[in-house]
Design a protein around this motif. Sequence first.
Motif, PDB file in Angstrom:
ATOM      1  N   VAL A   1       0.961  -1.132   0.134  1.00 55.24           N
ATOM      2  CA  VAL A   1      -0.043   0.203   0.022  1.00 55.24           C
ATOM      3  C   VAL A   1       0.798   1.270   0.040  1.00 55.24           C
ATOM      4  O   VAL A   1       0.633   2.256  -0.661  1.00 55.24           O
ATOM      5  CB  VAL A   1      -0.975   0.075   1.268  1.00 55.24           C
ATOM      6  CG1 VAL A   1      -1.578   1.430   1.362  1.00 55.24           C
ATOM      7  CG2 VAL A   1      -1.796  -1.216   0.835  1.00 55.24           C
ATOM      8  N   ILE A   2       1.832   1.120   0.754  1.00 56.53           N
ATOM      9  CA  ILE A   2       2.807   2.362   0.864  1.00 56.53           C
ATOM     10  C   ILE A   2       3.325   2.762  -0.470  1.00 56.53           C
ATOM     11  O   ILE A   2       3.488   3.666  -0.730  1.00 56.53           O
ATOM     12  CB  ILE A   2       3.989   2.305   2.080  1.00 56.53           C
ATOM     13  CG1 ILE A   2       4.372   3.413   2.569  1.00 56.53           C
ATOM     14  CG2 ILE A   2       4.880   1.069   1.612  1.00 56.53           C
ATOM     15  CD1 ILE A   2       3.465   4.359   3.425  1.00 56.53           C
ATOM     16  N   ASP A   3       3.989   1.681  -1.148  1.00 54.55           N
ATOM     17  CA  ASP A   3       4.252   1.969  -2.344  1.00 54.55           C
ATOM     18  C   ASP A   3       3.268   2.701  -3.297  1.00 54.55           C
ATOM     19  O   ASP A   3       3.527   3.581  -4.123  1.00 54.55           O
ATOM     20  CB  ASP A   3       4.737   0.766  -3.340  1.00 54.55           C
ATOM     21  CG  ASP A   3       6.074   0.196  -2.571  1.00 54.55           C
ATOM     22  OD1 ASP A   3       6.607   0.712  -1.923  1.00 54.55           O
ATOM     23  OD2 ASP A   3       6.552  -1.110  -3.063  1.00 54.55           O
ATOM     24  N   LYS A   4       2.156   2.126  -3.464  1.00 54.15           N
ATOM     25  CA  LYS A   4       0.978   2.705  -4.167  1.00 54.15           C
ATOM     26  C   LYS A   4       0.915   4.045  -3.853  1.00 54.15           C
ATOM     27  O   LYS A   4       0.715   4.891  -4.782  1.00 54.15           O
ATOM     28  CB  LYS A   4      -0.291   1.861  -3.909  1.00 54.15           C
ATOM     29  CG  LYS A   4      -0.168   0.538  -4.715  1.00 54.15           C
ATOM     30  CD  LYS A   4      -1.898   0.006  -4.580  1.00 54.15           C
ATOM     31  CE  LYS A   4      -1.963  -0.563  -5.990  1.00 54.15           C
ATOM     32  NZ  LYS A   4      -3.345  -1.232  -6.234  1.00 54.15           N
ATOM     33  N   ILE A   5       0.881   4.616  -2.535  1.00 49.53           N
ATOM     34  CA  ILE A   5       0.527   5.837  -2.122  1.00 49.53           C
ATOM     35  C   ILE A   5       1.821   6.568  -2.652  1.00 49.53           C
ATOM     36  O   ILE A   5       1.750   7.588  -3.090  1.00 49.53           O
ATOM     37  CB  ILE A   5       0.257   6.015  -0.752  1.00 49.53           C
ATOM     38  CG1 ILE A   5      -1.038   5.187  -0.474  1.00 49.53           C
ATOM     39  CG2 ILE A   5       0.150   7.235  -0.382  1.00 49.53           C
ATOM     40  CD1 ILE A   5      -1.238   5.159   1.048  1.00 49.53           C
ATOM     41  N   ALA A   6       2.965   6.051  -2.556  1.00 50.69           N
ATOM     42  CA  ALA A   6       4.279   6.750  -2.667  1.00 50.69           C
ATOM     43  C   ALA A   6       4.196   7.097  -3.934  1.00 50.69           C
ATOM     44  O   ALA A   6       4.954   8.219  -4.476  1.00 50.69           O
ATOM     45  CB  ALA A   6       5.227   6.015  -1.980  1.00 50.69           C
ATOM     46  N   GLU A   7       3.904   6.387  -4.933  1.00 49.20           N
ATOM     47  CA  GLU A   7       4.313   6.758  -6.144  1.00 49.20           C
ATOM     48  C   GLU A   7       3.290   7.846  -6.839  1.00 49.20           C
ATOM     49  O   GLU A   7       3.306   8.419  -7.755  1.00 49.20           O
ATOM     50  CB  GLU A   7       4.072   5.580  -7.181  1.00 49.20           C
ATOM     51  CG  GLU A   7       2.639   4.907  -7.477  1.00 49.20           C
ATOM     52  CD  GLU A   7       2.715   3.731  -8.303  1.00 49.20           C
ATOM     53  OE1 GLU A   7       3.927   3.067  -8.525  1.00 49.20           O
ATOM     54  OE2 GLU A   7       1.641   3.140  -8.602  1.00 49.20           O
ATOM     55  N   ARG A   8       2.120   7.984  -6.206  1.00 46.75           N
ATOM     56  CA  ARG A   8       1.008   8.820  -6.684  1.00 46.75           C
ATOM     57  C   ARG A   8       1.265  10.326  -5.642  1.00 46.75           C
ATOM     58  O   ARG A   8       0.831  11.473  -6.273  1.00 46.75           O
ATOM     59  CB  ARG A   8      -0.190   8.258  -6.388  1.00 46.75           C
ATOM     60  CG  ARG A   8      -0.434   7.154  -7.650  1.00 46.75           C
ATOM     61  CD  ARG A   8      -1.820   6.413  -7.136  1.00 46.75           C
ATOM     62  NE  ARG A   8      -2.128   5.495  -8.301  1.00 46.75           N
ATOM     63  CZ  ARG A   8      -2.987   5.730  -9.382  1.00 46.75           C
ATOM     64  NH1 ARG A   8      -3.595   6.924  -9.268  1.00 46.75           N
ATOM     65  NH2 ARG A   8      -3.167   4.587 -10.131  1.00 46.75           N
ATOM     66  N   LEU A   9       1.964  10.244  -4.557  1.00 50.60           N
ATOM     67  CA  LEU A   9       1.783  11.480  -3.719  1.00 50.60           C
ATOM     68  C   LEU A   9       2.561  12.586  -4.286  1.00 50.60           C
ATOM     69  O   LEU A   9       1.943  13.606  -4.381  1.00 50.60           O
ATOM     70  CB  LEU A   9       2.320  10.911  -2.487  1.00 50.60           C
ATOM     71  CG  LEU A   9       1.746  11.719  -1.254  1.00 50.60           C
ATOM     72  CD1 LEU A   9       0.512  11.959  -1.377  1.00 50.60           C
ATOM     73  CD2 LEU A   9       2.456  11.133   0.250  1.00 50.60           C
ATOM     74  N   PRO A  10       3.774  12.170  -4.793  1.00 54.01           N
ATOM     75  CA  PRO A  10       4.400  13.374  -5.609  1.00 54.01           C
ATOM     76  C   PRO A  10       3.836  14.202  -6.679  1.00 54.01           C
ATOM     77  O   PRO A  10       3.829  15.295  -6.551  1.00 54.01           O
ATOM     78  CB  PRO A  10       5.888  12.852  -6.034  1.00 54.01           C
ATOM     79  CG  PRO A  10       5.837  11.344  -5.225  1.00 54.01           C
ATOM     80  CD  PRO A  10       4.411  10.989  -5.031  1.00 54.01           C
ATOM     81  N   ILE A  11       3.153  13.353  -7.561  1.00 53.94           N
ATOM     82  CA  ILE A  11       2.319  14.125  -8.493  1.00 53.94           C
ATOM     83  C   ILE A  11       1.247  15.008  -8.023  1.00 53.94           C
ATOM     84  O   ILE A  11       1.042  16.107  -8.479  1.00 53.94           O
ATOM     85  CB  ILE A  11       1.598  12.953  -9.555  1.00 53.94           C
ATOM     86  CG1 ILE A  11       2.774  12.251 -10.015  1.00 53.94           C
ATOM     87  CG2 ILE A  11       0.921  13.538 -10.788  1.00 53.94           C
ATOM     88  CD1 ILE A  11       2.252  10.944 -10.675  1.00 53.94           C
ATOM     89  N   THR A  12       0.471  14.340  -6.929  1.00 56.91           N
ATOM     90  CA  THR A  12      -0.583  15.224  -6.612  1.00 56.91           C
ATOM     91  C   THR A  12      -0.060  16.447  -5.733  1.00 56.91           C
ATOM     92  O   THR A  12      -0.645  17.522  -5.882  1.00 56.91           O
ATOM     93  CB  THR A  12      -1.367  14.274  -5.529  1.00 56.91           C
ATOM     94  OG1 THR A  12      -2.049  13.270  -6.200  1.00 56.91           O
ATOM     95  CG2 THR A  12      -2.647  14.963  -5.044  1.00 56.91           C
ATOM     96  N   ILE A  13       0.756  16.196  -4.800  1.00 58.38           N
ATOM     97  CA  ILE A  13       1.435  17.229  -4.245  1.00 58.38           C
ATOM     98  C   ILE A  13       2.009  18.320  -4.978  1.00 58.38           C
ATOM     99  O   ILE A  13       1.757  19.515  -4.993  1.00 58.38           O
ATOM    100  CB  ILE A  13       2.763  16.853  -3.242  1.00 58.38           C
ATOM    101  CG1 ILE A  13       1.711  16.054  -2.224  1.00 58.38           C
ATOM    102  CG2 ILE A  13       3.206  17.917  -2.617  1.00 58.38           C
ATOM    103  CD1 ILE A  13       2.826  15.350  -0.998  1.00 58.38           C
ATOM    104  N   LEU A  14       2.818  17.894  -6.151  1.00 66.51           N
ATOM    105  CA  LEU A  14       3.240  18.818  -7.088  1.00 66.51           C
ATOM    106  C   LEU A  14       2.288  19.765  -7.807  1.00 66.51           C
ATOM    107  O   LEU A  14       2.196  21.107  -7.811  1.00 66.51           O
ATOM    108  CB  LEU A  14       4.041  18.343  -8.289  1.00 66.51           C
ATOM    109  CG  LEU A  14       4.375  18.965  -9.262  1.00 66.51           C
ATOM    110  CD1 LEU A  14       5.536  19.905  -8.856  1.00 66.51           C
ATOM    111  CD2 LEU A  14       4.949  18.246 -10.525  1.00 66.51           C
ATOM    112  N   LEU A  15       1.216  18.920  -8.307  1.00 65.17           N
ATOM    113  CA  LEU A  15      -0.003  19.832  -8.719  1.00 65.17           C
ATOM    114  C   LEU A  15      -0.651  20.877  -7.852  1.00 65.17           C
ATOM    115  O   LEU A  15      -1.060  21.940  -8.149  1.00 65.17           O
ATOM    116  CB  LEU A  15      -1.086  18.701  -9.218  1.00 65.17           C
ATOM    117  CG  LEU A  15      -0.772  18.461 -10.727  1.00 65.17           C
ATOM    118  CD1 LEU A  15      -1.830  17.407 -10.919  1.00 65.17           C
ATOM    119  CD2 LEU A  15      -1.193  19.536 -11.444  1.00 65.17           C
ATOM    120  N   ASN A  16      -0.752  20.210  -6.621  1.00 65.23           N
ATOM    121  CA  ASN A  16      -1.706  20.941  -5.667  1.00 65.23           C
ATOM    122  C   ASN A  16      -0.777  22.313  -5.125  1.00 65.23           C
ATOM    123  O   ASN A  16      -1.118  23.300  -4.962  1.00 65.23           O
ATOM    124  CB  ASN A  16      -2.084  20.315  -4.590  1.00 65.23           C
ATOM    125  CG  ASN A  16      -3.104  19.349  -4.882  1.00 65.23           C
ATOM    126  OD1 ASN A  16      -3.908  19.677  -5.768  1.00 65.23           O
ATOM    127  ND2 ASN A  16      -3.264  18.235  -4.063  1.00 65.23           N
TER     128      ASN A  16
END
Lengths: 549, 327
Positions: B90-105
């Motif tokens: 789960v942590i990998d799944k979240i970790a690979e998406r988090l940077p994209i979302t944070i960057l955008l936000n």
Amino acid sequence: MKRGFPTAKLLLSILLGAWLLLALACGRKEAGGQAGGTPGTWQPSYGDSIVEASIGDISGLIPNITSDSASHEVGSLIYNGLVKYNKDYNLVSDIAESWDISKDGLVITFHLRKGVKWHDGVEFTAEDALFTYKTMVDPKTPTAYSEDFRQVKKIEVLDRYTFRVSYAEPFAPALASWGIWMLPKHLLEGRDLKQSPLSKNPIGTGPYKFKEWKTGEKVVLEANPDYFEGRPYIDRVIYRIIPDQATIFLELKAKGIDYTGLTPIQYTKQTEYPDFRRSFSKYRYLANGYTYLGFNLLDPRFQDKRVRQAIAHAINKQELIEGVRLGLGQEATGPYKPGTWYYNPDVERYPFDPAKARALLGEAGWRDTNGDGILDRNREPFKFTILTNQGNEDRKKTAEIIQRRLREVGILVDIRIIEWAAFINEFIKKRKFEAIILGWGLSPDPDQYDIWHSSKTGPDELNHISYKNPEVDRLLDLGRHTFDQEKRKAYYYKLQEILAEEQPIVFLFVPDALPVVASRFKGIEPAPAGIAYNFVKWYVPKELQRYTK
Amino acid sequence: MLNYLAKRLALSIPLLLGITIISFVVIHLAPGEPVELGTELGPKSGAAAKQALRQLYGLDKPLHVQYLTWLSRMVRLDFGRSFSPDGRLVIDKIAERLPITILLNVLELGLILAVAVPIGILSATRQYSLFDKATTVIVFVGFATPDFWLALLLMILFGVHLGWLPISGLRSLNYEYLPLWAQQWDLIRHLILPVLVAAFGGLAGYSRYMRQSMLEVIRQDYIRTARAKGLPEEKVLYKHALRNALLPVVTILGLSVPGLIGGSVIFETIFAIPGMGQLFVQSAFARDYPVIMGILVIGAVLTLLGNLLADVSYSLVDPRIRVGREG
């Protein structure tokens, strides 16, 4: 072949199991040497990439444990089965060069091709086939497709290239079940499938090798130069994951995508301009599935055959096809796809006839006694709710049109649309519905034991309308226990006659699949199985190639 | 101050526990189960296969046992594995998406602040001027426009007709083959439309807050005093007034920290951006409990931290609060 239903996002999850076989049928090339080419000037040549749009991400790279069509499509390019379906839905050789079926139909002996290599260079042997079988029946394997393999009584490896399977009784779908994707023993033995390195970096025998999967973004495959039927022409296959239908269409118009499915409105109206016609070829053929109105046969009102027939007469199927699919589809008369060898065209049909519908309902005791326009019996008005799942526009529209038509013969219909998981768990499984609009996906084999047999009415099973008919049970049994095609045809013809007469569900329509491919791709030959069956023979002539790196 | 911080942190532990219990129960109460989507309605899927899946995932055990198992893994910071066939952590799944979302936000928030704060200040100091009225109309139009609709229109214009900008995704297909500077330019080009559309919708909130609080501040006595003692107008506005007027905006910023990790589903879907919003919704539809819980826990922690941060920065900006709490 998920493109079969471009509008239906949720269909992905709905037509699950059947797509397994379907993906097998369509994801692969046809046997033999037809070097496909539009008769004319183009020469097949290697190179270029094809960009496909997928509305959902794949859920995993080992297709045996996934159930979505996107994963199956990708998996079918990476892996092979022992057998596969060709363009006419006949089983032909894949890794198995040939096979013998014993006279009594109990034993199948597969003779494997020699020299088939896994992507890592190791040779494929009968041990791999045995390992795949063991994996499929292992209770620790989270697969939905173990059922066919549980019928196996004995399994043995005779030598490196010969493999024998015995069944307790003749089982017609047995041969097709060996189209299952073969898994490499040398990489997987003793490992948990989901956590093995293969789940990130699959090794198959198929025409394409896995390159990368960027979650939610894309999957990239590269041609396998050592593929046992010859290197595929197109060098790279890229699945772009675009979760929105409108965005896919815009990308298509901007030529960012080469291959996807269209909705009826896109097919008939929005793509009819010169530039699009020049840049893309549109295809149209019957999809492998149909939409139906199902009744809960535990409900006393629907136990009366006349009521079901009346409802069939009250619905104008042609109007549904026009209204929902813009004419791109065909009337369904039974549970099989028109044009297949087991499809019986001469069954009873129910033309649109409200007067007859009213008469039949009257016979069943439903009359409008209080003059409010609604039929009633024992002071109970005829009123029921149609349930369908969220996310499928076609089904919603179908429900609305049927609602209006049934109101005209005096039946009040409510519509409820429910999110998929809740829909299945709370309503279908618990039989808490009066009527449903759903679709069935069709596999090339006519065995539909699990859908119609009276023993399959348990909560986790598929006969959720609770249909029980001893004659149908007998025909289903006979049909799956013989390999003789003529006999099977006779059984399934009879089955269709009974289903058409009884109308346990109202068979509504078979939609058209509407795929579109960039016109630089040549060698596409539409057949009963669609267009994707000879994918490895598609090519882009040198002078038209677009992605050269 | 430290004392106060420690107290707040200690208080947030039972709070967090409560949040996880409620989330866990609510998710499991939702009809449907993970084995459904994999197997349901496939003519080839059997009841036995489903039962086997249930045991495999431990879904046959009572709910409190499932929760305790989950909690004991959680305290060791083990988020578990996803139920989906890829079976990834789960942590990998979240970790690979988090940077994209944070960057955008972060880009979106930055753009919003860069535009909304000046708009707010200027329309406060020039109240009822043409500028004030025009920006009011514009930010409210932005607020009222459905972002998916605006996104589609801009995609048609810039993507299909003009061909200036890519329509969807984050990178071009030949991204790996580009030199570094071209990769960055490629990424920027892909980000222009999403950031622009998202920011347009968010202007109204911040600019209105800014205008309102600025208006309040410049009516205060100490502003009149500052003017009376002959300070230049710029100094009055930007030194004395602005610092105080920023207070409420800082609060809102602090509260929007958890929002930084939650992507917008509609948005990510339209632009085909693999961010947190999509992950969450897909997990919810698939009843992928470990992933849902993972995202909720991270969200809860960040919300609590965000509140704390807002309070702390508040006390930094406003000495009165600091004094009040220590007293």
